[in-house]
Design an enzyme around this catalytic site. Structure first.
Site, PDB file in Angstrom:
ATOM      1  N   LEU A  25      -8.512   6.787 -27.715  1.00 52.12           N
ATOM      2  CA  LEU A  25      -7.803   5.505 -27.451  1.00 52.12           C
ATOM      3  C   LEU A  25      -6.821   5.997 -26.451  1.00 52.12           C
ATOM      4  CD1 LEU A  25      -7.213   3.849 -30.992  1.00 52.12           C
ATOM      5  CD2 LEU A  25      -9.081   2.962 -29.014  1.00 52.12           C
ATOM      6  N   SER A  85     -13.016   7.591 -22.324  1.00 46.88           N
ATOM      7  CA  SER A  85     -14.537   7.646 -22.403  1.00 46.88           C
ATOM      8  C   SER A  85     -15.231   7.191 -23.645  1.00 46.88           C
ATOM      9  CB  SER A  85     -14.951   9.100 -22.297  1.00 46.88           C
ATOM     10  OG  SER A  85     -14.280   9.991 -22.963  1.00 46.88           O
TER      11      SER A  85
END
Length: 203
Positions: A37, A110
């Site tokens: 995160l 990602s």
């Protein structure tokens, strides 16, 4: 995956091999892919690892999410399609660095497993090391840190497609390493990473 549009193009091999470059540098090229995160500590640990590697006389280079979006990927937004293309391009860049013998430290949220798998397969097809490191912190912890004030803006509806708030984060199922950065000191994280690189024969 993006289709090949240019025709009549072929990879041109040189006379200096990857093994030659590894011998010259005294290390193997590899990609360390930090995912997690926003606010998890990906960039922080990558910076610290780069410094530790440099102190050992090792050649590494950081590919950071914001840095890349200021240049080669400045035409991409944060839709699922743009995120996929962002990660694909980074994977190709990382592969080139690895071929040159450099240890690549890639720090990208990602969020989608499929996109990360594309990069892994790119490396594996080329016989290159790809080490996925999941910098794992609870959303509440990342939101509490909020170093760029992004969570606050996302909660206020000022940022769309924000991972963890209005977009999902698909955690890695089988990463090579999990780093709970909220439970470890930065020094401990770097020590764990250096040990892993030695065990993998990269250093």
């Amino acid at each position: 995956m993006t289709e090949q549009k240019a025709t009549n193009v072929h990879w041109h091999e040189g006379e200096v091999t990857r093994a030659d470059r590894a011998k010259l540098l005294g290390q193997k090229g590899a990609t360390i892919w930090f995912t997690g995160l926003s606010g998890s500590g990906k960039s922080t640990v990558a910076v610290a690892l780069e410094k530790a590697l440099f102190a050992q006389g090792r050649l590494s280079y950081r590919l950071d999410g914001d840095n890349v979006r200021l240049g080669i990927n400045k035409n991409l937004g944060f839709s699922a399609e743009d995120r996929a293309e962002n990660i694909r391009r980074i994977g190709e860049i990382a592969k080139l660095f690895v071929d040159s013998g450099v240890i690549v430290l890639s720090s990208f949220v990602s969020p989608y497993k499929a996109d990360r798998d594309v990069v892994r397969k790119l490396h594996e097809a080329g016989g290159m090391d790809f080490i996925e490191v999941y910098v794992d912190v609870p959303l509440a912890e990342a939101e509490k840190r909020d170093p760029k004030g992004l969570y606050k803006k996302a909660r206020a509806g000022e940022i769309k497609n924000f991972t963890g708030i209005s977009d999902p984060y698909e955690a890695p199922e089988n990463p090579e390493l999990v780093l709970p950065s909220h439970e470890l000191s930065l020094e401990q994280e770097v020590e764990i990473l250096l040990k892993l690189l030695k065990e993998r024969g990269i250093l």
